[in-house]
Design an enzyme around this catalytic site. Structure first.
Site, PDB file in Angstrom:
ATOM      1  N   ARG A 109     111.923 -46.627  32.205  1.00 30.82           N
ATOM      2  CA  ARG A 109     110.724 -45.785  32.054  1.00 30.82           C
ATOM      3  C   ARG A 109     109.576 -46.644  31.536  1.00 30.82           C
ATOM      4  O   ARG A 109     109.786 -47.477  30.650  1.00 30.82           O
ATOM      5  CB  ARG A 109     110.953 -44.694  30.999  1.00 30.82           C
ATOM      6  N   THR A 113     103.652 -44.176  30.146  1.00 30.80           N
ATOM      7  CA  THR A 113     103.554 -42.987  31.020  1.00 30.80           C
ATOM      8  C   THR A 113     104.885 -42.246  31.151  1.00 30.80           C
ATOM      9  O   THR A 113     104.910 -41.120  31.641  1.00 30.80           O
ATOM     10  CB  THR A 113     103.124 -43.401  32.438  1.00 30.80           C
ATOM     11  N   ASP A 207     115.796 -43.548  20.550  1.00 32.80           N
ATOM     12  CA  ASP A 207     116.060 -44.337  21.755  1.00 32.80           C
ATOM     13  C   ASP A 207     117.524 -44.776  21.749  1.00 32.80           C
ATOM     14  O   ASP A 207     117.928 -45.629  20.944  1.00 32.80           O
ATOM     15  CB  ASP A 207     115.123 -45.564  21.785  1.00 32.80           C
ATOM     16  N   ASP A 210     118.235 -48.609  22.328  1.00 31.65           N
ATOM     17  CA  ASP A 210     117.880 -49.431  21.174  1.00 31.65           C
ATOM     18  C   ASP A 210     118.913 -49.288  20.059  1.00 31.65           C
ATOM     19  O   ASP A 210     119.309 -50.286  19.436  1.00 31.65           O
ATOM     20  CB  ASP A 210     116.493 -49.029  20.638  1.00 31.65           C
TER      21      ASP A 210
HETATM   22  C1  PRP Z   1     116.183 -43.892  29.004  1.00 34.59           C
HETATM   23  C2  PRP Z   1     117.484 -43.204  29.355  1.00 34.59           C
HETATM   24  C3  PRP Z   1     117.227 -42.705  30.749  1.00 34.59           C
HETATM   25  C4  PRP Z   1     115.771 -42.354  30.712  1.00 34.59           C
HETATM   26  C5  PRP Z   1     115.622 -40.873  30.529  1.00 34.59           C
HETATM   27  O1  PRP Z   1     116.137 -45.170  29.520  1.00 34.59           O
HETATM   28  O2  PRP Z   1     118.597 -44.024  29.237  1.00 34.59           O
HETATM   29  O3  PRP Z   1     117.490 -43.659  31.746  1.00 34.59           O
HETATM   30  O4  PRP Z   1     115.202 -43.038  29.577  1.00 34.59           O
HETATM   31  O5  PRP Z   1     114.293 -40.484  30.581  1.00 34.59           O
HETATM   32  P1  PRP Z   1     113.688 -39.599  31.762  1.00 34.59           P
HETATM   33  O6  PRP Z   1     114.652 -38.499  31.992  1.00 34.59           O
HETATM   34  O7  PRP Z   1     112.378 -39.116  31.190  1.00 34.59           O
HETATM   35  O8  PRP Z   1     113.475 -40.458  32.954  1.00 34.59           O
HETATM   36  P2  PRP Z   1     114.891 -46.160  29.318  1.00 34.59           P
HETATM   37  O9  PRP Z   1     114.075 -46.210  30.563  1.00 34.59           O
HETATM   38  O10 PRP Z   1     114.189 -45.814  28.051  1.00 34.59           O
HETATM   39  O11 PRP Z   1     115.560 -47.573  29.193  1.00 34.59           O
HETATM   40  P3  PRP Z   1     116.825 -48.105  28.358  1.00 34.59           P
HETATM   41  O12 PRP Z   1     118.006 -47.762  29.165  1.00 34.59           O
HETATM   42  O13 PRP Z   1     116.572 -49.570  28.287  1.00 34.59           O
HETATM   43  O14 PRP Z   1     116.816 -47.446  27.009  1.00 34.59           O
HETATM   44  N1  URA Z   2     115.423 -42.125  26.293  1.00 36.40           N
HETATM   45  C1  URA Z   2     115.992 -42.119  25.067  1.00 36.40           C
HETATM   46  O1  URA Z   2     116.743 -43.043  24.722  1.00 36.40           O
HETATM   47  N2  URA Z   2     115.724 -41.097  24.248  1.00 36.40           N
HETATM   48  C2  URA Z   2     114.911 -40.074  24.585  1.00 36.40           C
HETATM   49  O2  URA Z   2     114.712 -39.151  23.776  1.00 36.40           O
HETATM   50  C3  URA Z   2     114.318 -40.090  25.858  1.00 36.40           C
HETATM   51  C4  URA Z   2     114.594 -41.124  26.708  1.00 36.40           C
END
Ligand code: PRP
Ligand code: URA
Length: 216
Positions: A109, A113, A207, A210
């Site tokens: 993501r 945005t 997150d 993280d």
């Molecule tokens: C997080 C999560 C999903 C996404 C969900 O990943 O693991 O893939 O956000 O959000 P959405 O439903 O609004 O699309 P992120 O892109 O933050 O990356 P990460 O896996 O590195 O934490």
């Molecule tokens: N990704 C996360 O890890 N947490 C949230 O709340 C949304 C997206």
């Protein structure tokens, strides 16, 4: 397990599940406990997801000299993780299904945005013949999941053979995905209240990637 709308399966709430979620939602929880308790929840989710796969009858003899009319899985399953956070669920999937084929879809993501971007996909060659356990711990707006499902469909996977396994989601995400892909199964442990202005789940847990990988 409560099947809410058709194909949306929510783990049955009880004090044990609530205690596990309390651990991972608590911002004071240290990384090793976060990993340990989230993996316990993932185990419950994966075991349930397997119950959605087709079986064939199998009769066995028990050591007590009786016959038992049971079932055995037909096979033809693989897993696909939505990198990065989805990788946190791979260990449990591999513990439960040793030798399972494992594909990866890298979707991130945008931090400002919240729009998802697809960077990379590597999937089993015969994926169109398999059921797919699609794994990602968080589903917020549902944008990343829709992109992952689109990617699977481009590789020939049928909607009704996709079982998405997830720790926390919210009504906005569920509604978006269920409207576009009503045949996709969603197995989750928690449907939280809403999203905040940064598209983070509330109350959520912050997150996931993280906290699991120690990059916060
Ligand atoms: C997080 C999560 C999903 C996404 C969900 O990943 O693991 O893939 O956000 O959000 P959405 O439903 O609004 O699309 P992120 O892109 O933050 O990356 P990460 O896996 O590195 O934490
Ligand atoms: N990704 C996360 O890890 N947490 C949230 O709340 C949304 C997206």
């Amino acid at each position: 397990m409560k099947t809410m709308r058709k194909n949306i399966h929510l783990l049955k709430d009880n004090t044990q599940l609530k205690a596990l979620y309390t651990m991972i939602r608590d911002k004071e929880t240290k990384r090793d406990d976060f990993v340990f308790f989230s993996e316990r929840i993932i185990r419950l989710l994966v075991e349930y997801a397997l119950s959605l796969l087709p079986v064939v009858p199998k009769t066995v003899k028990t050591p007590a000299g009786a016959t038992y009319k049971g079932v055995v899985f037909k096979g033809g399953v693989c897993a696909v993780s939505v990198v990065r956070a989805g990788e946190a669920m791979e260990k449990v999937v591999r513990d439960v299904c040793p030798n399972i084929r494992l594909g990866k879809i890298l979707i991130q993501r945008d931090e400002h945005t919240a729009e998802p971007k697809l960077f990379y996909a590597k999937l089993p060659q015969d994926i169109s013949k398999r059921y797919v356990l699609l794994i990602d711990p968080m589903m917020a707006t549902g944008g990343s999941l829709c992109m992952a499902i689109d990617t699977l469909k481009k590789h020939g996977v049928k909607d009704d053979k996709i079982i998405f396994i997830n720790l926390i989601t919210c009504p906005q995400g569920i509604n978006k995905v269920a409207k576009r892909f009503p045949k996709v199964h969603i197995v989750t442990g928690a449907i939280d209240k809403t999203l905040n202005s940064k598209a983070f789940i509330m109350p959520g847990l912050g997150d996931f990637g993280d906290r699991y990988f120690g990059t916060n």
